[in-house]
Design a protein around this motif. Structure first.
Motif, PDB file in Angstrom:
ATOM      1  N   GLU A   1      44.421  42.683  36.839  1.00  0.00           N
ATOM      2  CA  GLU A   1      43.518  42.749  35.687  1.00  0.00           C
ATOM      3  C   GLU A   1      42.111  42.314  36.074  1.00  0.00           C
ATOM      4  O   GLU A   1      41.116  42.959  35.703  1.00  0.00           O
ATOM      5  N   LEU A   2      42.015  41.230  36.822  1.00  0.00           N
ATOM      6  CA  LEU A   2      40.706  40.728  37.240  1.00  0.00           C
ATOM      7  C   LEU A   2      39.952  41.787  38.059  1.00  0.00           C
ATOM      8  O   LEU A   2      38.751  42.002  37.868  1.00  0.00           O
ATOM      9  N   LYS A   3      40.656  42.462  38.949  1.00  0.00           N
ATOM     10  CA  LYS A   3      40.013  43.477  39.789  1.00  0.00           C
ATOM     11  C   LYS A   3      39.547  44.679  38.960  1.00  0.00           C
ATOM     12  O   LYS A   3      38.497  45.258  39.231  1.00  0.00           O
ATOM     13  N   VAL A   4      40.335  45.049  37.965  1.00  0.00           N
ATOM     14  CA  VAL A   4      39.942  46.152  37.087  1.00  0.00           C
ATOM     15  C   VAL A   4      38.693  45.769  36.296  1.00  0.00           C
ATOM     16  O   VAL A   4      37.751  46.563  36.159  1.00  0.00           O
ATOM     17  N   LEU A   5      38.663  44.550  35.788  1.00  0.00           N
ATOM     18  CA  LEU A   5      37.505  44.085  35.024  1.00  0.00           C
ATOM     19  C   LEU A   5      36.258  44.038  35.904  1.00  0.00           C
ATOM     20  O   LEU A   5      35.157  44.382  35.465  1.00  0.00           O
ATOM     21  N   LYS A   6      36.421  43.602  37.153  1.00  0.00           N
ATOM     22  CA  LYS A   6      35.277  43.524  38.065  1.00  0.00           C
ATOM     23  C   LYS A   6      34.724  44.917  38.345  1.00  0.00           C
ATOM     24  O   LYS A   6      33.507  45.119  38.425  1.00  0.00           O
ATOM     25  N   LYS A   7      35.612  45.894  38.502  1.00  0.00           N
ATOM     26  CA  LYS A   7      35.187  47.242  38.870  1.00  0.00           C
ATOM     27  C   LYS A   7      34.617  48.025  37.696  1.00  0.00           C
ATOM     28  O   LYS A   7      33.622  48.750  37.842  1.00  0.00           O
ATOM     29  N   PHE A   8      35.214  47.879  36.533  1.00  0.00           N
ATOM     30  CA  PHE A   8      34.850  48.740  35.425  1.00  0.00           C
ATOM     31  C   PHE A   8      34.029  48.055  34.335  1.00  0.00           C
ATOM     32  O   PHE A   8      33.696  48.697  33.335  1.00  0.00           O
ATOM     33  N   THR A   9      33.750  46.752  34.482  1.00  0.00           N
ATOM     34  CA  THR A   9      32.939  46.057  33.482  1.00  0.00           C
ATOM     35  C   THR A   9      31.851  45.268  34.213  1.00  0.00           C
ATOM     36  O   THR A   9      31.751  45.289  35.441  1.00  0.00           O
ATOM     37  N   ILE A  10      31.047  44.570  33.452  1.00  0.00           N
ATOM     38  CA  ILE A  10      29.984  43.759  34.042  1.00  0.00           C
ATOM     39  C   ILE A  10      30.535  42.371  34.345  1.00  0.00           C
ATOM     40  O   ILE A  10      30.877  41.616  33.444  1.00  0.00           O
ATOM     41  N   MET A  11      30.628  42.037  35.628  1.00  0.00           N
ATOM     42  CA  MET A  11      31.105  40.722  36.058  1.00  0.00           C
ATOM     43  C   MET A  11      30.401  40.367  37.364  1.00  0.00           C
ATOM     44  O   MET A  11      30.371  41.167  38.295  1.00  0.00           O
ATOM     45  N   THR A  12      29.844  39.179  37.433  1.00  0.00           N
ATOM     46  CA  THR A  12      29.140  38.774  38.648  1.00  0.00           C
ATOM     47  C   THR A  12      30.127  38.475  39.762  1.00  0.00           C
ATOM     48  O   THR A  12      31.297  38.142  39.509  1.00  0.00           O
ATOM     49  N   ASN A  13      29.672  38.592  40.994  1.00  0.00           N
ATOM     50  CA  ASN A  13      30.526  38.268  42.145  1.00  0.00           C
ATOM     51  C   ASN A  13      30.983  36.821  42.095  1.00  0.00           C
ATOM     52  O   ASN A  13      32.111  36.497  42.470  1.00  0.00           O
TER      53      ASN A  13
END
Length: 423
Positions: free
Chosen positions: A62-74
């Motif tokens: 889930e975290l990886k999907v959110l990072k790829k498809f939404t706005i999330m800082t590194n």
């Protein structure tokens, strides 16, 4: 690509613990055995290391999907990923399998003409078809006229096909309802995919929205019967997921019925002389074992497989009960076989070398297995480096039901496997 997640894009939690009585994940069971849901309701729930590992892997996915498809800082991503990696059940393999899952989602996104809407861990409501029915989709993707539902399965048990899968169809019905206010009637077809990276199994099924809704209407009476508690017990392969599998009287009745065939032998296993002898014995009034036809043997192979699993379930139940102090008349627990072990292996080996034995004698040098090396390197780097050195000869013939999707064993093809074309 946009997000339509029901939760904040930056938030990543373990999947919810609450389950509906008629959950999507258990639909294949309650659609076949409508008495199961209320029967299980009174039995204690249990978990396992495998289930906990699955929950952790889903949180990473889930975290990886959110990072790829939404706005999330590194920084946010790395902080939360490192926190998940500190969990006791974390295994580096989870990183590789969830990366593969993300790759497959990206491949699906590329099939759309424009960037699709993507959402992770979406709670959906399919109560229009199943009383109080709800569940959580691992990933929902919508673009053009297509809704895509993808389910990530971390287990290494058996491959699960998306074709005609009731769990996926219920998720899809719930997703259609959730996003109807946004997309209206724009969605014309539904694509359902199941990803099982650890089994290298990826299946997809596509149907129209009309076909999906017609299926939903068709299961309404069955779902209502299962919810009301007026259903029937129907033992089968689906029993392996039931909490009451060891205590179910209906399942016991099916398996103990095999006693009727205890004295029978396969007709095809007897020579003509033995068959003639048996017929003569019957004619003279002597007892002789019954003969099983090939059709009966085919049926008993299926029932016998269920019998073996049923006995294993009885053993597991009795062992757990005895460990918890609950007596099982006629049975007790005893210590199993145990192997000797060093309390300190390094110190023991050092003492052996000090006793005059060379290090080369006491250590065995051998390479990792093919599977271990592939896991170490990763699938693609392994294929690039040594793929040309890998062969996969056909396995030994093994019985499988006619519905199994694997090709039938071909003795002639097996004889020529591994033979080079320029030999």
């Amino acid at each position: 690509m946009s997000t339509a997640s029901g939760r904040s894009p930056g938030r990543c939690t373990m999947p919810p613990e609450k389950h509906a009585l008629l959950s999507a994940s258990s639909a294949s069971r309650w659609l076949a055995c409508t008495a199961a849901p209320r029967f299980e309701e009174g039995l204690p729930e249990s978990t396992s290391d495998y289930a906990e590992e699955g929950r952790l892997a889903h949180a990473i996915a889930e975290l990886k999907v959110l990072k790829k498809f939404t706005i999330m800082t590194n920084r946010t991503y790395n902080t939360r990923l490192n926190k998940l990696k500190k969990e006791a059940r974390y295994d580096p393999e989870m990183d590789k399998t969830t990366d593969l899952y993300l790759e497959h989602l990206l491949e699906q996104a590329m099939t759309y003409n424009s960037s699709p809407t993507v959402a992770a861990e979406v709670k959906v409501d399919f109560a229009d078809y199943v009383p109080e029915g709800f569940g959580t989709c691992d990933c929902v993707m919508i673009g053009g006229d297509t809704l895509c539902i993808t389910d990530y399965k971390h287990g290494k048990g058996v491959p699960v096909s998306a074709e005609g899968n009731p769990q996926m169809r219920l998720y899809a019905l719930g997703a259609l309802k959730r996003y109807a206010p946004i997309f209206g009637d724009a969605i014309k077809k539904v694509r359902m995919s199941i990803d099982q990276p650890r089994l290298d199994s990826y299946t997809t099924d596509t149907i129209t929205v009309e076909e999906l809704r017609a299926w939903g209407e068709s299961i309404k009476p069955t779902a209502q019967k299962a919810f009301s508690g007026l259903g029937e017990f129907v033992p089968g392969d689906h029993c392996r997921f039931c909490r009451g599998k060891a205590q179910c009287r209906a399942r016991a009745g099916v398996n103990t019925a095999l006693e009727d065939f205890a004295g029978c032998v396969p007709a095809g296993s007897l020579s003509p002389e033995e068959l003639q002898s048996m017929e003569a014995a019957k004619a003279s009034g002597m007892e002789a074992p019954g003969l099983l036809t090939d059709e009966e043997i085919g049926d008993l192979l299926v029932r016998g497989k269920l019998l073996v699993q049923w006995y294993k379930d009885l053993e597991e139940y009795a062992t757990t009960a005895l460990l918890n102090g609950k007596p099982i008349p006629g049975w007790k627990l005893v210590a199993g076989r145990s192997d000797r072990a060093f309390t300190d292996q390094d110190a023991a080996l050092k003492a052996i070398m000090e006793a005059g034995y060379d290090e080369a004698v006491i250590y065995e040098r051998k390479p990792l297995t093919l599977a271990q090396l592939e896991k170490l390197m990763g699938k693609k780097p392994f294929e690039e480096a040594v793929g040309g050195y890998v062969i996969k000869p056909p396995g030994k013939p093994k019985l499988a039901e006619a519905s199994d999707k694997r090709e039938a064993y071909n003795p002639a093809a097996a004889d020529f496997s591994g033979v080079s074309s320029d030999a």
